[in-house]
Design an enzyme around this catalytic site. Structure first.
Site, mmCIF file in Angstrom:
data_model
loop_
_atom_site.group_PDB
_atom_site.id
_atom_site.type_symbol
_atom_site.label_atom_id
_atom_site.label_comp_id
_atom_site.label_asym_id
_atom_site.label_seq_id
_atom_site.Cartn_x
_atom_site.Cartn_y
_atom_site.Cartn_z
ATOM 1 N N CYS A 139 6.911 -0.342 6.634
ATOM 2 C CA CYS A 139 6.436 0.735 6.029
ATOM 3 C C CYS A 139 7.503 1.325 5.181
ATOM 4 O O CYS A 139 8.718 1.210 5.369
ATOM 5 C CB CYS A 139 5.948 1.961 7.106
ATOM 6 S SG CYS A 139 5.308 3.280 6.355
ATOM 7 N N LEU A 140 6.907 1.488 3.996
ATOM 8 C CA LEU A 140 8.167 2.258 2.754
ATOM 9 C C LEU A 140 8.759 3.412 3.375
ATOM 10 O O LEU A 140 9.665 3.931 3.116
ATOM 11 C CB LEU A 140 7.412 2.597 1.654
ATOM 12 C CG LEU A 140 6.700 1.249 0.777
ATOM 13 C CD1 LEU A 140 6.098 1.607 -0.285
ATOM 14 C CD2 LEU A 140 7.889 0.129 0.476
ATOM 15 N N GLY A 167 0.926 -1.149 -0.043
ATOM 16 C CA GLY A 167 -0.018 -0.058 0.009
ATOM 17 C C GLY A 167 0.904 1.327 -0.031
ATOM 18 O O GLY A 167 1.973 1.138 0.374
ATOM 19 N N HIS A 185 -3.567 0.479 8.312
ATOM 20 C CA HIS A 185 -2.074 1.169 7.995
ATOM 21 C C HIS A 185 -2.311 2.239 7.153
ATOM 22 O O HIS A 185 -1.749 3.496 7.583
ATOM 23 C CB HIS A 185 -1.224 0.159 7.493
ATOM 24 C CG HIS A 185 0.465 0.507 7.381
ATOM 25 N ND1 HIS A 185 1.180 0.186 8.201
ATOM 26 C CD2 HIS A 185 0.780 1.314 6.413
ATOM 27 C CE1 HIS A 185 2.444 0.810 8.002
ATOM 28 N NE2 HIS A 185 2.143 1.623 6.770
ATOM 29 N N GLU A 186 -2.740 2.172 5.882
ATOM 30 C CA GLU A 186 -2.615 3.305 5.001
ATOM 31 C C GLU A 186 -3.552 4.547 5.421
ATOM 32 O O GLU A 186 -3.261 5.626 5.363
ATOM 33 C CB GLU A 186 -3.077 2.613 3.546
ATOM 34 C CG GLU A 186 -2.122 1.867 3.121
ATOM 35 C CD GLU A 186 -0.748 2.091 2.977
ATOM 36 O OE1 GLU A 186 -0.459 3.290 2.977
ATOM 37 O OE2 GLU A 186 0.091 1.128 3.132
ATOM 38 N N GLN A 234 2.810 9.842 2.009
ATOM 39 C CA GLN A 234 4.093 9.195 1.692
ATOM 40 C C GLN A 234 4.696 9.566 0.402
ATOM 41 O O GLN A 234 5.990 9.411 0.414
ATOM 42 C CB GLN A 234 3.867 7.702 1.743
ATOM 43 C CG GLN A 234 3.493 7.118 3.003
ATOM 44 C CD GLN A 234 3.305 5.611 2.973
ATOM 45 O OE1 GLN A 234 2.418 4.923 2.451
ATOM 46 N NE2 GLN A 234 4.361 4.835 3.159
#
Length: 175
Positions: free
Chosen positions: A102-103, A47, A144-145, A52
């Site tokens: 997480c990215l 995601g 999360h997103e 982000q």
């Protein structure tokens, strides 16, 4: 389409509450969504939320790949999906620990308490409704997103920091 630069932990946009998307079908929103999908696939990630990629708008993209779906009801694979102006609410009282990365916080992962089942809704770029009641990985990635849209990063949700660490160390420990 273009690969977008990912905001890293410490960047102020990650701690902002995002603004609603006024026109989900606007050309710039469609372009953003396409670029976010490409960036998510390239990462590879499950995601990606607009903040982000340095855009403080209420939208995210996600997918549930077959290898991630579980035997939990309503946790089936789903292709690349956009959710614009989402609403998320728990569908029950049960909470579960879910391993997340997480990215925007590369190289780390943790066990995060999440609702076991949720209901979510929003629209896509054509104004069509998206969402439903889901569990398993699907419920976790949406939560999360969605948190990103309110300036919440997964470590802020943790209650047991013994279950937080570098990917390589956690793997060596069997976690």
């Amino acid at each position: 389409m273009a690969i977008l630069k990912i905001a890293r932990m410490g960047h102020p946009v990650l701690l902002e509450k995002c603004q609603p998307v006024a026109d989900p079908g606007a050309p710039e929103i469609r372009r953003l969504v396409a670029d976010m999908m490409e960036t998510m696939e390239d990462a590879p990630g499950a995601g990606l939320a607009a903040p982000q990629v340095h855009i403080p708008l209420r939208l995210f993209v996600f997918r549930v790949q077959p290898t991630r779906a579980s035997d939990v009801p309503d946790d089936t694979p789903i292709g690349n999906t956009v959710v614009i102006n989402p609403i998320v609410e728990p569908a029950g009282e049960e909470r579960v620990l879910r391993w997340e990365g997480c990215l925007s916080i590369p190289g780390l992962r943790a066990a995060v308490p999440r609702w076991a089942r949720i209901r979510y809704s929003g629209v896509d770029c054509d104004g069509n409704p998206v969402g439903g009641e889901v569990g398993g990985f699907h419920a976790g990635v949406v939560q999360h997103e969605y948190d990103h849209l309110d300036g919440i990063l997964y470590p802020m949700r943790m209650n047991d920091f013994r279950l937080f660490g570098f990917n390589e160390e956690m793997s060596r420990a069997g976690l």
